[in-house]
Design a protein around this motif. Sequence first.
Motif, mmCIF file in Angstrom:
data_model
loop_
_atom_site.group_PDB
_atom_site.id
_atom_site.type_symbol
_atom_site.label_atom_id
_atom_site.label_comp_id
_atom_site.label_asym_id
_atom_site.label_seq_id
_atom_site.Cartn_x
_atom_site.Cartn_y
_atom_site.Cartn_z
ATOM 1 N N PHE A 171 0.661 -1.247 0.105
ATOM 2 C CA PHE A 171 -0.100 -0.002 0.050
ATOM 3 C C PHE A 171 0.466 0.985 0.111
ATOM 4 O O PHE A 171 0.115 2.534 0.261
ATOM 5 C CB PHE A 171 -1.092 -0.125 0.955
ATOM 6 C CG PHE A 171 -2.109 -1.672 0.927
ATOM 7 C CD1 PHE A 171 -3.142 -0.759 0.256
ATOM 8 C CD2 PHE A 171 -1.979 -2.524 1.907
ATOM 9 C CE1 PHE A 171 -4.385 -2.160 0.096
ATOM 10 C CE2 PHE A 171 -2.587 -2.917 1.478
ATOM 11 C CZ PHE A 171 -3.675 -3.137 0.876
ATOM 12 N N LEU A 172 2.465 1.439 0.227
ATOM 13 C CA LEU A 172 2.349 2.981 -0.093
ATOM 14 C C LEU A 172 2.832 2.888 -1.179
ATOM 15 O O LEU A 172 2.254 2.843 -2.624
ATOM 16 C CB LEU A 172 4.240 1.745 -0.169
ATOM 17 C CG LEU A 172 5.098 1.624 -1.485
ATOM 18 C CD1 LEU A 172 5.552 2.280 -2.665
ATOM 19 C CD2 LEU A 172 6.559 0.862 -1.187
ATOM 20 N N GLU A 174 4.123 6.433 -4.055
ATOM 21 C CA GLU A 174 5.105 6.739 -3.483
ATOM 22 C C GLU A 174 5.981 8.099 -3.377
ATOM 23 O O GLU A 174 5.008 9.343 -3.023
ATOM 24 C CB GLU A 174 5.936 7.345 -5.197
ATOM 25 C CG GLU A 174 5.905 5.308 -6.035
ATOM 26 C CD GLU A 174 5.589 5.515 -7.367
ATOM 27 O OE1 GLU A 174 6.397 6.168 -8.306
ATOM 28 O OE2 GLU A 174 5.456 4.290 -8.165
ATOM 29 N N LYS A 229 -6.271 -5.321 -2.462
ATOM 30 C CA LYS A 229 -5.987 -3.924 -2.831
ATOM 31 C C LYS A 229 -6.584 -3.148 -4.336
ATOM 32 O O LYS A 229 -6.413 -1.836 -4.006
ATOM 33 C CB LYS A 229 -4.038 -4.882 -3.290
ATOM 34 C CG LYS A 229 -3.846 -3.897 -4.040
ATOM 35 C CD LYS A 229 -2.938 -2.756 -3.241
ATOM 36 C CE LYS A 229 -2.400 -1.313 -3.992
ATOM 37 N NZ LYS A 229 -1.721 -0.609 -3.589
ATOM 38 N N ARG A 276 -8.120 16.697 -2.659
ATOM 39 C CA ARG A 276 -7.242 17.759 -2.556
ATOM 40 C C ARG A 276 -7.409 17.637 -4.325
ATOM 41 O O ARG A 276 -6.983 16.654 -5.451
ATOM 42 C CB ARG A 276 -5.267 17.981 -3.187
ATOM 43 C CG ARG A 276 -4.899 17.671 -0.999
ATOM 44 C CD ARG A 276 -3.092 18.470 -1.538
ATOM 45 N NE ARG A 276 -2.740 16.830 -2.281
ATOM 46 C CZ ARG A 276 -2.668 16.423 -1.846
ATOM 47 N NH1 ARG A 276 -2.564 14.892 -0.365
ATOM 48 N NH2 ARG A 276 -1.834 15.032 -2.720
ATOM 49 N N SER A 278 -6.878 18.473 -8.518
ATOM 50 C CA SER A 278 -5.719 18.875 -9.291
ATOM 51 C C SER A 278 -6.112 18.508 -10.464
ATOM 52 O O SER A 278 -7.584 18.656 -11.321
ATOM 53 C CB SER A 278 -4.817 17.618 -8.918
ATOM 54 O OG SER A 278 -5.360 16.546 -9.179
ATOM 55 N N LYS A 348 3.588 12.870 -9.381
ATOM 56 C CA LYS A 348 3.499 14.100 -7.804
ATOM 57 C C LYS A 348 4.681 14.123 -7.013
ATOM 58 O O LYS A 348 5.553 13.944 -7.710
ATOM 59 C CB LYS A 348 2.388 12.505 -6.466
ATOM 60 C CG LYS A 348 3.914 11.647 -6.127
ATOM 61 C CD LYS A 348 2.847 10.776 -5.561
ATOM 62 C CE LYS A 348 2.451 11.104 -4.248
ATOM 63 N NZ LYS A 348 2.536 9.894 -3.134
ATOM 64 N N ARG A 452 -2.360 22.710 -8.930
ATOM 65 C CA ARG A 452 -2.457 21.483 -7.747
ATOM 66 C C ARG A 452 -2.608 22.474 -6.406
ATOM 67 O O ARG A 452 -2.415 21.973 -5.381
ATOM 68 C CB ARG A 452 -0.830 21.400 -7.684
ATOM 69 C CG ARG A 452 -0.017 20.600 -8.942
ATOM 70 C CD ARG A 452 -1.061 18.667 -9.016
ATOM 71 N NE ARG A 452 -0.626 17.992 -9.104
ATOM 72 C CZ ARG A 452 -0.611 16.678 -8.717
ATOM 73 N NH1 ARG A 452 -1.311 16.317 -8.739
ATOM 74 N NH2 ARG A 452 0.112 16.039 -10.050
HETATM 75 C C1 UDX Z 1 -1.016 4.799 -4.909
HETATM 76 C C2 UDX Z 1 -1.777 4.523 -3.529
HETATM 77 O O1 UDX Z 1 -2.031 6.474 -2.407
HETATM 78 C C3 UDX Z 1 -0.969 3.191 -2.736
HETATM 79 O O2 UDX Z 1 -1.805 3.049 -1.583
HETATM 80 C C4 UDX Z 1 -0.817 1.775 -3.612
HETATM 81 O O3 UDX Z 1 0.071 1.321 -3.467
HETATM 82 C C5 UDX Z 1 -0.498 2.910 -4.811
HETATM 83 O O4 UDX Z 1 -0.903 3.153 -5.787
HETATM 84 P P1 UDX Z 1 0.720 6.909 -5.735
HETATM 85 O O5 UDX Z 1 -0.019 6.195 -7.094
HETATM 86 O O6 UDX Z 1 2.156 6.165 -5.312
HETATM 87 O O7 UDX Z 1 -0.080 5.825 -4.599
HETATM 88 O O8 UDX Z 1 0.306 8.442 -5.100
HETATM 89 P P2 UDX Z 1 -0.486 8.789 -4.183
HETATM 90 O O9 UDX Z 1 -0.288 9.936 -3.147
HETATM 91 O O10 UDX Z 1 -2.074 8.431 -4.228
HETATM 92 O O11 UDX Z 1 -1.374 10.180 -5.881
HETATM 93 C C6 UDX Z 1 -2.035 9.135 -7.228
HETATM 94 C C7 UDX Z 1 -2.065 10.774 -7.171
HETATM 95 O O12 UDX Z 1 -2.890 11.091 -6.983
HETATM 96 C C8 UDX Z 1 -1.418 11.492 -8.205
HETATM 97 O O13 UDX Z 1 -1.207 12.016 -9.301
HETATM 98 C C9 UDX Z 1 -1.096 12.861 -6.871
HETATM 99 O O14 UDX Z 1 -0.726 13.715 -7.208
HETATM 100 C C10 UDX Z 1 -2.888 13.117 -6.971
HETATM 101 N N1 UDX Z 1 -3.829 12.995 -6.247
HETATM 102 C C11 UDX Z 1 -3.964 12.334 -5.066
HETATM 103 C C12 UDX Z 1 -4.409 14.393 -5.909
HETATM 104 O O15 UDX Z 1 -4.721 14.345 -6.970
HETATM 105 N N2 UDX Z 1 -5.192 14.230 -4.766
HETATM 106 C C13 UDX Z 1 -5.523 13.855 -3.539
HETATM 107 O O16 UDX Z 1 -6.064 14.559 -2.855
HETATM 108 C C14 UDX Z 1 -4.427 12.713 -3.785
#
Ligand code: UDX
Length: 482
Positions: A171-172, A174, A229, A276, A278, A348, A452
Motif C-alpha cells: 500500500f505504499l 511513491e 488492493k 485535493r 488537481s 506527484k 495543484r
Molecule cells: C497509490 C496509492 O495511494 C497507494 O496506496 C498504492 O500502493 C499505489 O498507488 P501513488 O500512486 O504512489 O500511490 O501516489 P498517491 O499519493 O496515491 O497519488 C496518486 C495521484 O493522485 C498523484 O498524481 C497525486 O498527485 C494525485 N492526488 C492525490 C490528487 O490529485 N489529489 C489528492 O488528494 C491525492
Amino acid sequence: SSPVRRICCIGAGYVGGPTCTVIASKCPDITVTIVDINPVRIAAWNSPPNPKTGKLDDLPVYEPGLADIVQTCRGRNLFFSTEVDKAIHEADLIFVSVNTPTKTSGIGAGYAADMHYVESSTRRIAEVSTSSKIIVEKSTVPCRTAASMRQVLEANAKPGLQFDILSNPEFLAEGTAITDLENPDRVLIGSLPTPEGQLAARKLQDVYARWVERKRIYTTGLWSSELSKLAANAMLAQRISSINAMAAICEATGADVTEVAHACGLDKRIGPNFLRASIGFGGSCFQKDILNLVYLSESLGLPKVAAYWKQVIEMNEYSKERFARKVVSTMFNTITQKRVALLGFAFKKDTGDTRESPAATICKLFRQERAQITVYDPKVPHHQIYLDITEPGVIDDTEAAKKQVQIANSAVEACAGAEAVVIATEWDEFKTLDWEAIHASMKKPAFLFDGRNVVDAKTLRKIGFRVHTVGRGPEIVDPVWA
Ligand code: UDX
Ligand code: NAD
C-alpha cells in the motif's frame, strides 16, 4: 517449524526495492536478495556513492530516506543481483514483486493486467526450487491469481516440495514509500484457511512484527486480500475524481473547492485526507488497477459494476483535458508559438516517476496546440521527459519534440520570457520561488495556472499575475475581468 531466514524478492522496481530494503533494515538476521532480469537496474542499485557527497545518488528509484538505508544495509544483509535462479534456490520466502501493467494488445487490451511477468516468475520458482517455499504475491494482481500460481507450481515443481502462496499487497505511495513502509496503516496478509496456509501467514507476520504492531497486521482469506488492493486504489482514485468533479462545479459557480473539501472532510465518515483537487491523478497504479477491476467485473458478468468504476477514469481524463482547455481559452484561444513554462513533470512531488503523469498529458496537448514549452522538474531525467511526450513509432517525433520542448535546470530559467506558467506537480520549492523576479522576467499579461493549488494566489495576484487555480470560482480567479 523454522522462521524465515532468507528472503528473495523478484523484481527490483519501485515496490520490490524499497519494500525489501526496509525489511533488511528491520531484520538484520534475515538475508534479503533483490533480483531482477534487468541488469541496468541492478547495476544502478549497486552503484557506488557519489564521490563528492558520499551519498548513493544513482539508485534507480528516488525516495526520501531510501538511499541512506540502502547504504547501511547493502553488502551486510541486503544484496541486489541478476542471479535470479540462485536467489530463488536459496530462499525460504519469495516476494513476487514484478510489474503487472495493463495489456496493450490481445484479449482485454487496454484493461486487463498483463500477467506474463508473474507467471514467468512462478515458473522460474517451480523450475529451480529444491526446497519448500513460501511465495508471496506482492504485485497487484487480479482476484484469484494465487489459484493460477498454485496450478503452475504444482504442475512443474519437483515432487515432495510444498509451496504456500500468500497475498501481501503493498500500500505504499511513491514519494513517501519509506515512512509508509516503516509505519504502515496496516499490513494485509491473505492465506488459505488450511493449517499450512495459516502457518505460512504466521511466518510472514513474524517478519513484519519486528517493527509493525501486531494489531496492524490484518490476516484474511487469499481472495479478499487480492481484491482489497484493487478496492483500496479504486476508492482512493474515486475520491480524487469526486473532488475534481466538484472543482468543475466550483469554477462555474464561485464556490471554492478547498473550502468544499474542508467542509466535507470535517465529517468523520468522510475524513479530510485525499481530497485535493488537481489536474487529475497520475501514477502507475490508480488507472491500471481500476482498469483491472473493470475487466474483472466485465469477466464476472457484472457490466454495471464495470461501468461504475470506469467512470472514475473518465472523470480523470476529463479533468486533465478541462485544465488544458482552460489554459488555451484564457490565453485568448491560442497558445500557438507562445512560450509556456511547465513546472513539474513527475506524477506527484518527491518522486522522479512520470508514469501516467498528468503533466505529460498536458504537455502533449500543448504540443498539439503548437506552443513552445519549457519544462522544469527537479527529479525527472531529461531523456524521460522526451520519451513521455513523444508518440511511439512516429518517425522523427523526438526531433520535433526537441524543437518544441526545451528543458530548463531551474523554475526561474523555465519561466524567463514565458507568457504563462503552468504548475503541474506540487513540488514544495514552487511555493517559495522568487515570484516577483519571475513575473518581471515574463511577457505580459503574465498568466499562472496552478494545477495543484500550491501557490498563494492572493500574493501572486498582488505581484501582477493573472492567476487561475483548480476549483475556484471566476470572481476570485480574476476580479478585474470576471
Ligand atoms: C497509490 C496509492 O495511494 C497507494 O496506496 C498504492 O500502493 C499505489 O498507488 P501513488 O500512486 O504512489 O500511490 O501516489 P498517491 O499519493 O496515491 O497519488 C496518486 C495521484 O493522485 C498523484 O498524481 C497525486 O498527485 C494525485 N492526488 C492525490 C490528487 O490529485 N489529489 C489528492 O488528494 C491525492
Ligand atoms: P516496476 O516496473 O518498477 O518493477 C518491476 C520489476 O520487475 C522490473 O524491474 C522488471 O525488470 C522486473 N521483472 C519483471 N519480470 C521479471 C522476472 N521474470 N524476473 C525478475 N525480474 C522481473 O514495477 P513496480 O512499480 O515496482 O510495481 C510492481 C508491482 O507492485 C505491480 O504489480 C504494481 O501494481 C504493484 N504496486 C506498485 C506500487 C507503486 O507505487 N509503484 C504500489 C503498490 C503496488
